[in-house]
Design an enzyme around this catalytic site. Structure first.
Site, PDB file in Angstrom:
ATOM      1  N   LYS A  87       0.953  -1.189   0.003  1.00 30.57           N
ATOM      2  CA  LYS A  87       0.019   0.040  -0.096  1.00 30.57           C
ATOM      3  C   LYS A  87       0.928   1.305  -0.114  1.00 30.57           C
ATOM      4  O   LYS A  87       1.806   1.530   0.753  1.00 30.57           O
ATOM      5  CB  LYS A  87      -0.730   0.050   1.330  1.00 30.57           C
ATOM      6  CG  LYS A  87      -2.079   0.905   1.009  1.00 30.57           C
ATOM      7  CD  LYS A  87      -2.946   0.563   2.391  1.00 30.57           C
ATOM      8  CE  LYS A  87      -4.147   1.165   2.428  1.00 30.57           C
ATOM      9  NZ  LYS A  87      -4.855   1.292   3.762  1.00 30.57           N
TER      10      LYS A  87
HETATM   11  C1  E4P Z   1      -8.115   1.565   4.008  1.00 30.89           C
HETATM   12  O1  E4P Z   1      -7.307   1.208   2.987  1.00 30.89           O
HETATM   13  C2  E4P Z   1      -8.166   2.906   4.521  1.00 30.89           C
HETATM   14  O2  E4P Z   1      -6.826   3.370   5.150  1.00 30.89           O
HETATM   15  C3  E4P Z   1      -9.176   3.146   5.458  1.00 30.89           C
HETATM   16  O3  E4P Z   1     -10.447   2.683   4.810  1.00 30.89           O
HETATM   17  C4  E4P Z   1      -9.415   4.563   5.906  1.00 30.89           C
HETATM   18  O4  E4P Z   1     -10.773   4.577   6.752  1.00 30.89           O
HETATM   19  P1  E4P Z   1     -10.933   5.864   7.785  1.00 30.89           P
HETATM   20  O5  E4P Z   1     -11.261   7.049   7.042  1.00 30.89           O
HETATM   21  O6  E4P Z   1     -12.162   5.491   8.427  1.00 30.89           O
HETATM   22  O7  E4P Z   1      -9.985   5.962   8.677  1.00 30.89           O
END
Ligand code: E4P
Length: 217
Positions: A87
């Site tokens: 990622k």
């Molecule tokens: C996933 O890949 C993201 O990091 C995550 O969905 C972020 O979510 P949030 O905005 O609820 O922190």
């Protein structure tokens, strides 16, 4: 549509896996910290534990922000398990690194995407997944679902292979709306998946069926 769970909590990951509908897991440094998982070694060990529970793709986020650092970290993460997806944040060196990873057979998830232009760039670089954060856009009075629709249109116009991973999903209606628009994947909390189960008429209907069955026995 693939369902990913957006947590580093092993009990919740197991619960979603046991339901039989889980296709993967996304994590980020904040989700790791929420579970008390800190320090490189502990984080690596935690990824290994997640890989033992789930059969699908598991996003592991780099914390480097320079090209060489992202490459080194991404290569280390990718070596952990063939389920690991590296990622990478949507920054200039991140885009360059995604292109390198794509050319070298390493799957990526381009994260922190908040505009159609960023999603176009991620696809051009060859990202496996692009993660538009819909909940965080909603939080600032901007329609997160509209971004998913824009990206769907652009990717379909050109036949990009990059999968749209609707991230920052906060509740069950987000899941349903993303499915209507045609997001390839959604990642959300366990509650957003379990919410799909519930309908009061199901509960009332089942109660009646069971009561009527008992009458005849
Ligand atoms: C996933 O890949 C993201 O990091 C995550 O969905 C972020 O979510 P949030 O905005 O609820 O922190």
């Amino acid at each position: 549509m693939k369902f990913f769970i957006d947590t580093a909590n092993l009990d919740q990951i197991k619960e979603a896996q046991d339901l039989g509908v889980l296709d993967g897991v996304t994590t980020n440094p904040s989700l790791m910290a929420k579970e008390g998982i800190t320090g490189k070694e502990n984080i690596i060990n935690h990824y290994k534990k997640i890989c033992e529970i789930v059969t699908g793709d598991i996003s592991a986020e780099v914390i480097s922000t320079d090209y060489d650092g992202i490459l080194k970290e991404g290569q280390e993460l990718a070596k952990l398990h063939d389920q690991i997806i590296v990622k990478v944040p949507m920054i200039k060196d991140g885009v360059k690194a995604i292109k390198y990873f794509s050319d070298n057979g390493i799957k990526t998830n381009c994260t922190l995407v908040f505009s159609a232009g960023q999603a176009l760039l991620a696809a051009k670089a060859g990202a496996t997944y692009v993660s538009p954060f819909i909940g965080r856009l909603d939080d600032i009075s901007t329609d997160g679902l509209n971004l998913i629709a824009e990206i769907r249109l652009i990717y379909d116009n050109y036949g990009f292979d990059t999968q749209i991973l609707a991230a920052s999903v906060r509740h069950t209606m987000h899941v349903i709306d993303c499915a209507k628009i045609g997001a390839d994947v959604m990642t959300g909390p366990l509650s957003s998946i379990e919410g799909l189960l519930r309908h009061p008429l199901t509960d009332i209907g089942l109660e009646k069926f069971l009561a009527d069955y008992k009458k005849g026995n």
